[in-house]
Design an enzyme around this catalytic site. Structure first.
Site, PDB file in Angstrom:
ATOM      1  N   HIS A 198      58.968  79.298  26.617  1.00 27.91           N
ATOM      2  CA  HIS A 198      58.485  77.926  27.580  1.00 27.91           C
ATOM      3  C   HIS A 198      59.286  77.071  28.400  1.00 27.91           C
ATOM      4  O   HIS A 198      58.932  76.042  28.760  1.00 27.91           O
ATOM      5  CB  HIS A 198      57.877  77.185  25.944  1.00 27.91           C
ATOM      6  CG  HIS A 198      59.448  76.573  25.294  1.00 27.91           C
ATOM      7  ND1 HIS A 198      59.707  75.243  25.396  1.00 27.91           N
ATOM      8  CD2 HIS A 198      60.323  77.221  24.230  1.00 27.91           C
ATOM      9  CE1 HIS A 198      60.721  74.887  24.671  1.00 27.91           C
ATOM     10  NE2 HIS A 198      60.982  75.257  24.203  1.00 27.91           N
ATOM     11  N   CYS A 324      68.826  68.178  22.181  1.00 22.52           N
ATOM     12  CA  CYS A 324      68.423  69.044  21.085  1.00 22.52           C
ATOM     13  C   CYS A 324      68.115  68.628  20.022  1.00 22.52           C
ATOM     14  O   CYS A 324      66.981  69.111  19.567  1.00 22.52           O
ATOM     15  CB  CYS A 324      69.756  69.423  20.291  1.00 22.52           C
ATOM     16  SG  CYS A 324      70.778  70.665  21.744  1.00 22.52           S
TER      17      CYS A 324
END
Length: 382
Positions: A198, A324
């Site tokens: 992705h 993250c």
């Protein structure tokens, strides 16, 4: 129109991937491990996708496996190599700016009785290859190809040379670089490599794991017959086909796209210091030392969450905090390792759909957005 400037988190599905995905949903639905006609067709699609990905990455088809995500691929690579090399030692080397999935795997290794050494970085987020000189008992090292927050490209080949002199293998996290700049396992000296579909315009839910021939590795999870024993579970053939289509298409587009996206980043680097006071541009100022599509900057006296909200209300999608864990806006361990401001940072990342109007929109909105956040914080005039 809204400006989507978070392609580093996830890229828009590539048209080639969409077309391949829809076709493979009809042709690749059967179990590729079976022998009847529909299954053989699914197997052919799976094998062709593996060959395509291998050719792009400079690997052999039998070295490539597909996992459920880039995180899964990276953690399988690290834990599998560390487990297979326990007789060589239990020490692991990682850089201080690795993606959280790598650091979590390193912590898992440490909790299982291993040792982890962290290699520091300079103010641009780059390691010194000498820092990866392995102490006795080192089983594995892991280093990202390019940083996911500040775009800095690491000297991976030089680090691999240092490690290989001592007989220590290297895992390379190429999640942010694959489909953005050329990635070749041989040129990089990577013994293991992981990537994420992705990130380059493939569908979510597909990771790429490369384990080079002759490298010691064993699955740290219960055995499974799929993917050569490296990744368990029924493969999502349609998504894998779309992944291969996206990666192949991206390799063709890189040469033409890179100057355009780099131009957008350079425009931001030039204009932002004149439009916003107390702004710090992060990463390597030399375009040759960074990814072409990404820029992170920090604004003093600004709460990142508040600024993100201001930009979102203006129709501009960016990320803030640690890339993250930006949903929780955890202070960035990457910026902390660089000695940079860890609050009030914004990551802007462009993709194949981006154009100059996106840059215009951000530059038009950002100064007032920063001013409003600073005013609410009582930081005006500081």
């Amino acid at each position: 129109m809204p400006a989507y400037l978070d392609h580093a988190s996830t890229a828009v599905l590539h048209p080639a991937a969409r077309e391949a995905l829809l076709a493979a949903l009809d042709d690749g639905w059967a179990d590729p491990a079976r022998l009847y006609r529909d299954a053989r067709r699914a197997r052919m699609l799976l094998d062709a996708s593996r060959e395509t990905v291998a050719a792009v990455l400079g690997a052999r088809p039998d070295e490539v496996s597909f996992t459920s995500s880039g995180t899964h691929a990276a953690q399988l690579a690290i834990l599998g190599a560390a487990g297979a090399r326990r007789r060589s030692g239990t020490r692991m080397l990682v850089s201080a700016v690795e993606h959280s999935c790598v650091l979590h795997a390193a912590r898992w290794h440490e909790n299982a009785g291993g040792t982890v050494d962290t290699v520091g970085v300079d103010r641009f987020g780059r390691v010194d290859p000498a820092g990866f000189t392995p102490p006795p008992g080192t089983a594995l090292a892991s280093l990202q190809h390019a940083n996911h927050e500040v775009a800095t490209i690491q000297p991976v080949a030089a680090v691999a040379d240092v490690l290989h002199t001592a007989g220590v293998p290297l895992h390379v996290d190429a999640a942010m670089s694959a489909g953005r700049i050329p990635v070749d396992v041989v040129a990089l000296g990577a013994d293991l490599l992981s990537a994420s579909a992705h990130k380059f315009g493939g569908p979510a839910g597909v990771g790429i794991l490369v384990v080079r021939t002759g490298r010691r590795w064993r699955n740290p999870l219960p055995a499974d017959e799929r993917e050569g024993g490296r990744a368990g579970g029924f493969p999502n053939v349609a998504a894998i086909v779309a992944t291969a289509a996206a990666l192949h298409a991206r390799t063709i587009e890189i040469a033409d796209e890179t100057p355009r996206l780099a131009g957008y980043v350079e425009r931001l680097r030039t204009r932002l210091p004149h439009l916003v006071a107390d702004v710090e541009l992060l990463g390597d100022p030399d375009p040759a030392g960074r990814l072409p599509h990404l820029l992170t900057f920090s604004c003093l006296y600004v709460d990142g969450e508040a600024l993100l909200g201001e930009l979102d209300r203006a129709g501009i999608a960016v990320s803030s905090g640690s890339s993250c864990t930006s949903d929780a806006l955890t202070p960035s361990h990457v910026l902390a390792a660089m000695g940079a401001l860890t609050q009030g940072n914004i990551r802007v990342s462009f993709g194949r759909e981006s154009d100059g109007a996106d840059v215009d929109a951000l530059l038009a909105v950002l100064p007032e957005a920063v001013a409003r956040v600073r005013e609410r914080a009582g930081a005006v005039g500081l």
